[in-house]
Scaffold this motif. Structure first.
Motif, PDB file in Angstrom:
ATOM      1  N   TRP A 134      43.581  17.997  22.046  1.00 41.54           N
ATOM      2  CA  TRP A 134      42.149  18.327  21.485  1.00 41.54           C
ATOM      3  C   TRP A 134      41.942  19.167  20.353  1.00 41.54           C
ATOM      4  O   TRP A 134      41.084  19.333  19.635  1.00 41.54           O
ATOM      5  CB  TRP A 134      41.421  19.188  22.654  1.00 41.54           C
TER       6      TRP A 134
ATOM      7  N   ASP B 160      30.377  14.442  23.884  1.00 41.48           N
ATOM      8  CA  ASP B 160      30.630  15.301  24.825  1.00 41.48           C
ATOM      9  C   ASP B 160      32.235  15.504  24.968  1.00 41.48           C
ATOM     10  O   ASP B 160      32.557  16.467  25.493  1.00 41.48           O
ATOM     11  CB  ASP B 160      30.501  14.171  26.085  1.00 41.48           C
ATOM     12  N   ASP B 161      32.869  14.859  24.416  1.00 40.49           N
ATOM     13  CA  ASP B 161      34.565  15.103  24.303  1.00 40.49           C
ATOM     14  C   ASP B 161      35.136  14.316  22.950  1.00 40.49           C
ATOM     15  O   ASP B 161      34.706  13.327  22.637  1.00 40.49           O
ATOM     16  CB  ASP B 161      34.962  14.884  25.286  1.00 40.49           C
TER      17      ASP B 161
ATOM     18  N   TYR C 197      39.228  13.698  21.750  1.00 42.24           N
ATOM     19  CA  TYR C 197      40.819  14.100  21.833  1.00 42.24           C
ATOM     20  C   TYR C 197      41.645  12.875  21.268  1.00 42.24           C
ATOM     21  O   TYR C 197      41.224  11.757  21.317  1.00 42.24           O
ATOM     22  CB  TYR C 197      40.941  14.464  23.384  1.00 42.24           C
TER      23      TYR C 197
ATOM     24  N   CYS D 123      33.448  14.964  32.767  1.00 47.29           N
ATOM     25  CA  CYS D 123      32.538  14.859  31.592  1.00 47.29           C
ATOM     26  C   CYS D 123      32.798  16.542  31.156  1.00 47.29           C
ATOM     27  O   CYS D 123      33.136  17.185  31.504  1.00 47.29           O
ATOM     28  CB  CYS D 123      31.244  14.456  32.114  1.00 47.29           C
TER      29      CYS D 123
ATOM     30  N   PRO E  53      32.882  19.014  26.977  1.00 49.42           N
ATOM     31  CA  PRO E  53      33.791  19.277  26.203  1.00 49.42           C
ATOM     32  C   PRO E  53      35.209  19.399  26.736  1.00 49.42           C
ATOM     33  O   PRO E  53      35.325  20.289  27.823  1.00 49.42           O
ATOM     34  CB  PRO E  53      33.395  20.231  25.310  1.00 49.42           C
ATOM     35  N   GLY E  54      36.429  19.092  26.242  1.00 49.42           N
ATOM     36  CA  GLY E  54      37.739  19.385  26.787  1.00 49.42           C
ATOM     37  C   GLY E  54      37.911  18.887  28.515  1.00 49.42           C
ATOM     38  O   GLY E  54      38.441  19.789  29.058  1.00 49.42           O
ATOM     39  N   GLN E  55      37.035  17.880  28.604  1.00 52.00           N
ATOM     40  CA  GLN E  55      37.074  17.307  30.279  1.00 52.00           C
ATOM     41  C   GLN E  55      36.539  18.502  31.154  1.00 52.00           C
ATOM     42  O   GLN E  55      36.709  18.436  32.140  1.00 52.00           O
ATOM     43  CB  GLN E  55      38.375  17.267  30.431  1.00 52.00           C
TER      44      GLN E  55
ATOM     45  N   LEU F 258      36.296  23.153  22.720  1.00 54.62           N
ATOM     46  CA  LEU F 258      36.943  22.525  21.460  1.00 54.62           C
ATOM     47  C   LEU F 258      36.735  23.364  20.159  1.00 54.62           C
ATOM     48  O   LEU F 258      35.955  24.105  19.879  1.00 54.62           O
ATOM     49  CB  LEU F 258      36.178  21.045  21.198  1.00 54.62           C
TER      50      LEU F 258
ATOM     51  N   GLY G  40      31.926  24.208  23.888  1.00 51.77           N
ATOM     52  CA  GLY G  40      32.227  24.042  25.250  1.00 51.77           C
ATOM     53  C   GLY G  40      31.573  24.939  26.027  1.00 51.77           C
ATOM     54  O   GLY G  40      31.097  25.633  25.638  1.00 51.77           O
TER      55      GLY G  40
END
Length: 280
Positions: A80, A111-112, A114, A239, A241-243, A248, A279
């Motif tokens: 990430w 949302d994310d 990477y 779902c 940020p950063g799963q 992040l 996040g």
């Protein structure tokens, strides 16, 4: 035996999430202008440079620290930690912003994002047919380089409205580590060349093709979803940020201010020295 014992709980969680997702996606169907998203069947393919409106971006990605192979004995790189130029391109693209806003609706957010480099032969349940169990969500595959003939992605283009529901047969197969890899009506195999960008709704059926290719796929992935839905199902579906497990790092000093950007959820943004954390 352990897998069998876990099935009832796992399936119960799927159906609980499905009720939440279904209601929120009905709102998205009413508010989103998805017919103007350039994704009439939930997918779109172009080049990284065109979608992110940055000539030479794919080449810059190839020449950067993003291009690295997995450690010895491993078949995947997940990271990430993205360089500033990648954030500039992601947040600066009106093409991408307009597309995901039209498809998801006014409450869409980044949302994310990477790095995911995969060597073919990677053993993953994503090789079986599935959706991502989150309803409407736009995933942007930026394949900035390849080696050999890397595996592609099978998708079944699907027109909205396409309400989410649990695909019981596919889900059971994946939970039992016996993913379904059959050929299905209307399927399309999206192959990748260096610089390709595949954008698709992970609510439509899709699967990786990791076992048939012989190569490497260097890729950065960005995900966009309705922020209220992501908040509601965080921890129960993939779902956030950063799963949903890490914040992040958005570098400071960008020409684009993340504190005013419409795709950045300000509730998840905090200042950290000369950068920002994004996040939960």
């Amino acid at each position: 035996m352990k897998q069998l014992l876990k099935l009832p709980k796992a399936l119960s969680r799927r159906y609980r999430v499905a009720r939440i997702v279904g209601g929120m996606d009905q709102v998205s169907d009413s508010l989103a202008t998805y017919k103007h998203s350039n994704m009439p069947q939930g997918m779109f393919k172009a080049t990284i440079d065109d979608v992110l409106e940055t000539p030479g971006l794919a080449e810059k990605m190839r020449q950067s620290e993003l291009r690295r192979l997995p450690k010895e004995g491993e078949r995947i790189v997940l990271s990430w930690d993205l360089p500033p130029f990648m954030w500039e391109a992601l947040l600066g693209s009106k093409t991408l912003s307009d597309m995901v806003t039209a498809y998801i609706g006014p409450d869409v957010r980044l949302d994310d994002v990477y790095l995911k480099t995969v060597l073919d032969g990677y053993d993953a349940t994503s090789e079986g047919w599935h959706d991502d169990n989150v309803g409407y969500r736009v995933k942007v595959f930026m394949v900035f380089d390849t080696e050999g003939h890397p595996a592609g992605t099978y998708v079944q283009p699907t027109t909205r409205p396409h309400p989410y529901k649990v695909q019981l047969g596919d889900e059971l197969a994946r939970m039992m580590k016996k993913p379904k890899m059959d050929h299905r009506p209307g399927e399309v195999l999206m192959k990748y060349e260096a610089g390709d960008c595949l954008i698709f709704d992970t609510n439509i059926p899709h699967r990786g093709d990791f076992s048939s290719g012989k190569g490497v796929r260097y890729c950065v992935i960005a995900e966009f979803i309705d922020r209220n839905k992501s908040d509601a199902i965080r921890g129960r579906a993939p779902c956030g940020p950063g799963q949903g497990k890490r914040k992040l790092n958005i570098p400071g000093g960008l020409s684009i201010d993340p504190t005013t950007h419409p795709l950045i959820d300000q509730r998840l943004l905090s200042k950290a020295d000369d950068a920002y954390l994004y996040g939960y």
